[in-house]
Design a protein around this motif. Structure first.
Motif, mmCIF file in Angstrom:
data_model
loop_
_atom_site.group_PDB
_atom_site.id
_atom_site.type_symbol
_atom_site.label_atom_id
_atom_site.label_comp_id
_atom_site.label_asym_id
_atom_site.label_seq_id
_atom_site.Cartn_x
_atom_site.Cartn_y
_atom_site.Cartn_z
ATOM 1 N N ALA A 1 35.620 34.678 38.813
ATOM 2 C CA ALA A 1 35.379 34.463 37.392
ATOM 3 C C ALA A 1 34.071 35.039 36.891
ATOM 4 O O ALA A 1 33.943 35.327 35.716
ATOM 5 N N LEU A 2 33.122 35.215 37.746
ATOM 6 C CA LEU A 2 31.785 35.565 37.285
ATOM 7 C C LEU A 2 31.555 37.074 37.332
ATOM 8 O O LEU A 2 31.369 37.652 38.392
ATOM 9 N N PRO A 3 31.567 37.744 36.159
ATOM 10 C CA PRO A 3 31.300 39.186 36.172
ATOM 11 C C PRO A 3 29.813 39.452 36.379
ATOM 12 O O PRO A 3 28.966 38.667 35.953
ATOM 13 N N ARG A 4 29.526 40.538 37.010
ATOM 14 C CA ARG A 4 28.147 40.992 37.189
ATOM 15 C C ARG A 4 27.940 42.179 36.275
ATOM 16 O O ARG A 4 28.814 43.002 36.101
ATOM 17 N N LEU B 1 34.574 37.045 44.878
ATOM 18 C CA LEU B 1 34.655 38.373 44.278
ATOM 19 C C LEU B 1 33.724 38.437 43.073
ATOM 20 O O LEU B 1 33.888 37.681 42.127
ATOM 21 N N PHE B 2 32.773 39.323 43.124
ATOM 22 C CA PHE B 2 31.877 39.531 41.998
ATOM 23 C C PHE B 2 32.248 40.865 41.373
ATOM 24 O O PHE B 2 31.995 41.919 41.932
ATOM 25 N N MET C 1 39.527 40.385 28.894
ATOM 26 C CA MET C 1 38.773 39.215 28.438
ATOM 27 C C MET C 1 39.677 37.991 28.351
ATOM 28 O O MET C 1 39.239 36.877 28.630
ATOM 29 N N ALA C 2 40.953 38.184 27.968
ATOM 30 C CA ALA C 2 41.874 37.055 27.889
ATOM 31 C C ALA C 2 42.096 36.445 29.268
ATOM 32 O O ALA C 2 42.176 35.224 29.417
ATOM 33 N N VAL C 3 42.188 37.288 30.284
ATOM 34 C CA VAL C 3 42.373 36.771 31.644
ATOM 35 C C VAL C 3 41.144 35.998 32.097
ATOM 36 O O VAL C 3 41.257 35.027 32.839
ATOM 37 N N SER C 4 39.990 36.409 31.630
ATOM 38 C CA SER C 4 38.759 35.728 32.029
ATOM 39 C C SER C 4 38.551 34.401 31.307
ATOM 40 O O SER C 4 37.622 33.674 31.637
#
Length: 156
Positions: free
Chosen positions: A57-60, A27-28, A42-45
């Motif tokens: 985990a990797l945001p685009r 999932l991106f 952001m805390a979840v990441s």
């Protein structure tokens, strides 16, 4: 027959199942953050909740490279067309997660300038309620999205 097929290493499956399995763990996400729920996002990441184990985990930072739109926070009428444009720029297949009560229903802002739920603008696949949602709820929402992705008809 067992020796002919390589012993116990023979697996049967459908292509749809294999593609669904692969998609659910890659999932991106594109974060569309507008308000205070962004802090919880952001805390979840962070490393404590380890989104890597879900493949999310990797945001685009370009919608063209993302397949999950995380809408986080209050959406005003003024910003709604921008969010729709971001959604339209994403390639298929794409999914949308509504993060927080303001995104899901408008929350406390029952007025003319706030969108009363983003499902009036884009189709939503998973709703994560809460003000802000607990990280465990977010993880549950990601797992629900993964389950939905794996079970849906795969197009390739």
């Amino acid at each position: 027959m067992r020796n002919l097929l390589g012993g116990d290493n023979f697996v049967t499956s459908r292509v749809d199942a294999a593609v669904g399995w692969a998609r659910k763990f890659s999932l991106f996400q594109y974060p569309f953050v507008t308000a205070c729920c962004g802090m919880e996002y952001m805390a979840v990441s962070g490393p404590q909740y380890d989104l890597d184990r879900f493949g999310a985990a990797l945001p685009r930072f370009s919608p063209r490279q993302a397949d999950v739109l995380f809408v986080v926070g209050t959406i005003s009428q003024k910003i709604a067309p921008i969010m729709r444009r971001v959604y339209d720029q994403m390639c298929e297949p794409k999914w949308v997660v509504a993060f927080g009560v303001c995104t899901c229903t408008g929350g406390f802002y029952d007025n003319y300038s706030t969108v009363q739920g983003i499902d009036t603008i884009v189709p939503v696949d998973v709703y994560i309620p809460g003000c802000p949602p607990r990280p465990e709820t977010v993880l549950q929402g990601i797992m629900l999205l993964q389950e939905k992705i794996q079970k849906q008809k795969q197009e390739y």
